[in-house]
Design an enzyme around this catalytic site. Sequence first.
Site, PDB file in Angstrom:
ATOM      1  N   GLY A 429       7.767   7.702  -6.932  1.00 40.31           N
ATOM      2  CA  GLY A 429       6.697   7.159  -6.092  1.00 40.31           C
ATOM      3  C   GLY A 429       5.887   8.276  -5.478  1.00 40.31           C
ATOM      4  O   GLY A 429       6.320   9.430  -5.389  1.00 40.31           O
ATOM      5  N   GLY A 431       3.018   9.014  -2.096  1.00 40.48           N
ATOM      6  CA  GLY A 431       2.460   8.487  -0.853  1.00 40.48           C
ATOM      7  C   GLY A 431       1.661   9.539  -0.127  1.00 40.48           C
ATOM      8  O   GLY A 431       1.392  10.630  -0.644  1.00 40.48           O
ATOM      9  N   ASP A 548       6.615   4.966  10.540  1.00 43.84           N
ATOM     10  CA  ASP A 548       5.954   4.428   9.351  1.00 43.84           C
ATOM     11  C   ASP A 548       6.802   3.318   8.739  1.00 43.84           C
ATOM     12  O   ASP A 548       7.087   3.305   7.550  1.00 43.84           O
ATOM     13  CB  ASP A 548       5.711   5.547   8.334  1.00 43.84           C
ATOM     14  CG  ASP A 548       4.684   5.141   7.284  1.00 43.84           C
ATOM     15  OD1 ASP A 548       4.690   5.738   6.193  1.00 43.84           O
ATOM     16  OD2 ASP A 548       3.880   4.222   7.538  1.00 43.84           O
TER      17      ASP A 548
END
Length: 760
Positions: A429, A431, A548
């Site tokens: 992933g 981000g 977050d």
Amino acid sequence: MSIFFHRLPILCFVLALASSITNANFMIAKPNCESKCGNLTIPYPFGIGAGNGCSLSSGRFDVTCNTSFNPPKLFIATGNIEILDITDNAVRVRNLVASRCYNRFGIITQDNNRVSINLTGTPYTFSDKNKYTVVGCDEFAMINGIEGRNFTSGCVSYCSSLAGLIDGDCSGIGCCQTAIPKGMKTFDSILSTLYRHVEVWSHSLCGYAFLGDPDRFRFSVSDLNDTSFKNTTIENTPVILDWAVGAQNCSEARGSNDFACLDNSYCVDSDNGLGGYRCNCSDGYVGNPYLSPGCTDINECGNNPCDENGICTNTPGGYTCSCKKGYLGDGKKDGRGCIANNSKFPVLKFALGMSFGLLALIIGMTWLYFSIQKRKVINQREKFFHQNGGMLLKQQLSSDEGTTKSTKIFTAQELEKATNNYAKDRILGQGGYGTVYKGILHDPQQIVAIKKSRVMDQTQIEQFINEVIILTQVNHRNVVKLLGCCLETEVPMLVYEYVSNGTLFHHIHNSGGMPWFSWDNRLRIAVEAAGALSYLHSAAAKPVIHRDVKSPNILLDEFYNAKISDFGASRLVPIDQTQVTTLVQGTLGYLDPEYFHTSQLTEKSDVYSFGVVLAELMTGKKPLSTTKTQDEVKSLATFFVVSIKENRLFQILDRRVLREGSLEQIQAIGELVKRCLNLHGEERPTMKEVVRELESLKKFSKLHPWVQQQVEEEAVGLMSEEPSDLYAIEIDSQVVTGEYSGQYHHSGATPLIYGSQSPR
């Protein structure tokens, strides 16, 4: 050697001349076709006019010369996109600027807040060299890519005073820039405001948003004083377009009848992300590779590249050098040149001696070079290790035996081997804080997740090391375990346990129909995630605020147990404090509005974000969404609170939740979400209270089947009614309107806007 360096400038001049000839020869139009429009030369495959055969690919490269301007202007096809420049790999066009101006009372005086450019059906795509730029002191803008590559991003530009503004700085104070991906063919740019310029009217009345070449735009503080609604500097910043022939790559196109690369040229795959190719002349050839008969040979001998006693012979794509009669050598200026032939001179012995000597010199220099490079790598890794606080971490580990057993300092070589040198197929992933790779450690054999961060603030090294120590001591079954770190790279890397079943976000929005994703399991996952956050807030060695919390940061293991992850934005809270002041970080849709406005981070900020996750679990909707009928961004948090206040909760629930959950559970959890999403942090529950309420609700038994069926029928009846397109709620005497809107106000604070809405 001295002869070589003496003649090196001549060689460079020859190469530069060949390059300029190549570029000049590309600018050739097709015979019997117009080649000029004003000051612009139009090279084939481009061509002026439609259907006259002056361009390539059935008119896709058609351009229009509008002579009503003085001088005439060139446009793409028959549209209104003006071409400013054409090269062999890119086209620059005039940009469109979204702009809006206000008076000192926050009233819009001039408005052009939405612009779009559509390149569908053309060979062009927006180059990723462009940057999306927002200029102003109170602006929020979004860019949406629709065709080619789907893409959405945004930028916020804010400045409370002129003191923090710096010419050339575009980091969010007065000016903000963000990147775009390859392959975008259309974009829609929407400009809005955070506070309607009421608080900043004295030094900025207008805002601008545009896509353009960042090398041609330099932010100036004077841009904020421009009240003319049209900023010349911004409007003159061009947009870079990549262009390519067709949609096939080179290997596919070579087998087709319409392959565009002609003789003495080679094919280059386009890197625009959508396919296609371009043609270039081979080395030693010039011309336009798309025009018959192709590229032609350069006569290099015209500039005599050989030795003064050498003879130059031109060859296709190159040349050869030989020596005149009476001379020996290769005849090259950068080689041995030509030496007078003296029969008494032992030429063979001299040549052999020079060859062996040169070979020994090359071997020695190669060995020395690689030794120096290896030493440089070792020194650089040692430098990064000390720079990133390696000695401080070692001291901390040596003082805590318990932590030493479970924490490891990895070497850069170990992690490169574990990730196959950070191969793309190992990416788990990406981000805002970095990229996560899947790694396989060999000693011992273990699968891990390796996070490679983007940036590291050198002033925060000591705090980073302290956070590593604290997070390695976090021992909770619903928190992803930090196994260790690597400090031998420019930016430190963290090694976590590997969690195999993806993110909660993926399962909410893609697994709603899977048998395991029942209401009971959703509630269990919520209890586990809330318990982990409660542990971080109150039971860890030092309180940790995640900062977050969102469904993409809640992972599920092989048994679908929740694991809180990604502490890249987390902050430790000193024991004697309840809040810390930070730069605002987080994800739109989940971000606590009170924290966004005050920069005061508390554990209640995590509570707000967790409330959004609960709303996602109940409704199956994304935290932010757009519709094709309206331009504004939709906030799930606001939509959920409005629905509860208007007694419409059952209309917005996921059908499976409505079918499987009991009435008491749904209503109670809905009220809990509403409390978590309270605009005032002090009125939200703590994570410990959230855990207690969720656990008690999890134990509720379901309603009797006939009662449950009656509730479902009533809910379905409500959902079948035609919902209103406009909801209005009054919060502290301020009215907010919008369908599933992300806009809201609260008393005593400036309005915080997550989305934008074009004027109707």
